[in-house]
Design a protein around this motif. Structure first.
Motif, PDB file in Angstrom:
ATOM      1  N   ALA B  96      47.182  37.767  35.555  1.00 61.51           N
ATOM      2  CA  ALA B  96      45.946  37.132  35.624  1.00 61.51           C
ATOM      3  C   ALA B  96      46.352  36.930  36.982  1.00 61.51           C
ATOM      4  N   GLU B 100      43.046  37.632  40.069  1.00 59.44           N
ATOM      5  CA  GLU B 100      42.342  36.937  41.313  1.00 59.44           C
ATOM      6  C   GLU B 100      41.966  37.732  42.177  1.00 59.44           C
ATOM      7  N   PHE B 114      41.046  36.417  30.477  1.00 60.06           N
ATOM      8  CA  PHE B 114      42.376  36.311  30.144  1.00 60.06           C
ATOM      9  C   PHE B 114      42.433  35.596  29.066  1.00 60.06           C
ATOM     10  N   ALA B 136      49.079  30.538  34.405  1.00 56.75           N
ATOM     11  CA  ALA B 136      47.984  31.505  35.016  1.00 56.75           C
ATOM     12  C   ALA B 136      47.118  30.814  35.383  1.00 56.75           C
ATOM     13  N   THR B 140      46.084  30.904  39.718  1.00 57.74           N
ATOM     14  CA  THR B 140      44.269  30.934  40.313  1.00 57.74           C
ATOM     15  C   THR B 140      43.198  30.427  40.065  1.00 57.74           C
ATOM     16  N   VAL B 143      40.012  32.762  37.980  1.00 59.17           N
ATOM     17  CA  VAL B 143      40.109  33.978  36.449  1.00 59.17           C
ATOM     18  C   VAL B 143      40.109  32.552  34.843  1.00 59.17           C
ATOM     19  N   SER B 145      39.906  31.962  31.090  1.00 60.30           N
ATOM     20  CA  SER B 145      40.636  32.276  30.030  1.00 60.30           C
ATOM     21  C   SER B 145      39.575  32.139  28.998  1.00 60.30           C
TER      22      SER B 145
END
Lengths: 89, 447
Positions: B96, B100, B114, B136, B140, B143, B145
């Protein structure tokens, strides 16, 4: 390069002259023009044509935006193909 | 020169908030797989930054030359659970961080992927990725997910549903704002340009440009012209407007793809609202004839809107994909927020609405003391709606620690603010604790 230039704002004497002068100074040819008063607003559309090798799109756009700020007009410049893409099947 | 068309287009952009919400470049990371995690991450960074080096520049050029605002530039990559699985890494937070860094170097707004696909079961990388999500997202800011936990073809992975209830809680415990970067899907699509759910599907080309449009304001304004007329007229009006809005997406996508030397994938037809006044999907529903979104009839109005948008949009572009419908993210829609605050729109009505539109329970703040089992229950319900109706559904809820009904969570910018909504206090604890797999529905067996 061809681009549509739209000029919208409060009507006053000399708008067409001001815009046309700026374009002429930049060696931009006016291929088509239409002007009307809509909802008490001066509304003009121009189709301008010039050699992009000599003058960049951004330079022309900035010159027109500066003019717009000085004269309290909203002046936009957009490449022509956008309008066809959105409005035509 | 057609003056009327020109002025109408300018009005759509200037007064009705028509814009391109996102130009998203999908990038495959399969050629970055390595048994050495550090090496893999180096390859990932290099591939992303090389592939998308001109993305922001080209988007800005298009914005200048055509006067069309492009709000976000984004990247979607192959689900990291698939890429990282070959490495022996204990957790995937470092991946991650690599995403980033690449996003930051390129100046893109968000990077998605992610992600893990566990609708049928877990492969070795999936468990590690899911366990890494809270950390993660904490480390960041760009990012995004997503986890796909169910599909019409595979059924619902109830183990994953149970686990994700806890993951959402853990993510919120660090900072509730991180939850806006985590979405749990059923029937996730592989070419979605919108976040937080975008990832680059395994069947996609090496690189591709996908475009997401916006434009609820344009539809609302068009409907103001047909007040009091039959619902057939409403449908026609939405179709015509959606056509024009989508044309712009097709146009911008084609040019962006050309200039970047990357194939053009799809236009996502979704009407994506923003918290700005006049850019709201709820206002469209009210214009159709509700005194507030949430009233009986809301689901019917939304079904009509969603269908008419698709019908108008499909003809306007070469390839349609992504989620393609109307979005109903509560925090991102000023009129939805108002309806929730006034007690006119609740979770149950929102759930019903998700059965007829894209995507799901989206950007909804719930009390911080909501149990993990309750969140899993919401995920299971949404997944069931998606599985049975052959559509994408999702859950992106924010259990805000220390907050309760009436408080608000501020996300900022495009993501708006969300009033905390009440959740039914009854618990699905025993159901979620059963674990296992909800079998695929009978209508999935089409062969």
């Amino acid at each position: 390069m061809r681009a549509i230039i739209t000029v919208i704002g409060q009507d006053h004497v000399g708008i067409i002259a001001e815009v046309a002068t700026t374009l002429a100074q930049k060696h931009i040819n006016i291929v088509d023009v239409s002007q009307t008063i809509m909802d008490q607003n001066f509304t003009m559309m121009l189709l301008g044509e010039w050699d992009e090798q000599v003058l960049s799109f951004t330079a022309v756009k900035q010159a027109l935006e500066t003019l717009g700020q000085q004269k309290q007009l909203t002046i936009r410049m957009q490449r022509e193909s956008l309008f066809d893409a959105i409005q035509k099947v | 020169m057609e003056s009327r068309s020109i002025l109408e287009t300018i009005q759509m952009i200037d007064e009705e908030n028509l814009d391109i919400r996102t130009v998203t470049m999908g990038i495959s990371l399969f050629d970055c797989i390595d048994s050495d995690g550090a090496k893999a991450r180096r390859k990932i960074y290099d591939k992303i930054t090389r592939s998308a080096q001109d993305l922001v520049k080209v988007a800005e050029q298009i914005q200048t030359e055509y006067g069309v605002p492009i709000i976000n530039k984004r990247i979607a990559v192959t689900p990291i659970a698939l890429i990282a699985a070959a490495s022996g890494d204990a957790d995937y937070v470092a991946y991650a961080q690599t995403m980033e860094r690449a996003a930051e170097a390129l100046g893109v707004d968000l990077i998605g992927g992610f992600s893990a696909l566990v609708q049928k079961g877990y492969q070795s990388g999936d468990r590690k990725l899911i366990a890494s999500i809270p950390q993660a997202l904490a480390e960041t800011s760009r990012v995004c997910s997503s986890v796909n936990i169910g599909s019409t073809k595979a059924g619902i992975n109830l183990d994953a549903v149970g686990e994700l209830g806890h993951i959402v809680k853990q993510t919120a415990a660090i900072d509730p704002v991180n939850c806006m970067s985590l979405v749990v899907f059923a029937n996730a699509v592989e070419d979605n340009p919108f976040m937080a759910g975008a990832f680059h599907g395994v069947g996609e080309a090496d690189r591709v440009i996908n475009v997401g449009i916006s434009g609820p304001g344009v539809v609302k304004r068009a409907l103001e012209q047909v007040r009091g007329q039959s619902i057939d007229v409403v449908s026609e009006q939405i179709k015509k407007t959606a056509f024009k809005v989508t044309r712009m997406g097709q146009f911008v996508g084609t040019i962006a793809a050309q200039r970047l030397g990357v194939p053009f994938g799809i236009v996502d037809l979704s009407l994506a609202p923003t918290p700005n006044e006049g850019d709201s999907v709820a206002e469209i529903l009210e214009e159709i004839g509700l005194d507030s979104v949430g009233a009986p009839g809301t689901t019917a109005a939304l079904a009509l809107l969603n269908d008419a948008v698709k019908k108008g949009g499909v003809m306007a572009c070469e390839h349609v994909g992504g989620l393609s419908g109307a979005f109903i993210p509560v925090s991102e829609d000023a009129e939805m927020i108002r309806a929730v605050r006034a007690g006119r729109l609740g979770l149950e009505k929102l759930e019903a609405m998700t059965a007829v539109c894209s995507v799901g329970l989206d950007m909804i703040a719930i009390p911080g003391d909501t149990s993990a089992a309750s969140i899993s229950g919401m995920i299971a319900d949404e997944a069931a709606i998606g599985m049975i109706n052959n559509k994408t559904t999702a859950v992106r809820v924010i259990p805000a620690p220390g907050k309760t009904v009436g408080d608000e969570v501020e996300f900022g910018g495009l993501f708006g603010r969300a009033p905390v909504m009440p959740v039914n206090p009854s618990q699905p604890t025993a159901l979620i604790a059963r674990g296992g797999h909800i079998p695929a529905p009978i209508h999935s067996f089409k062969n």
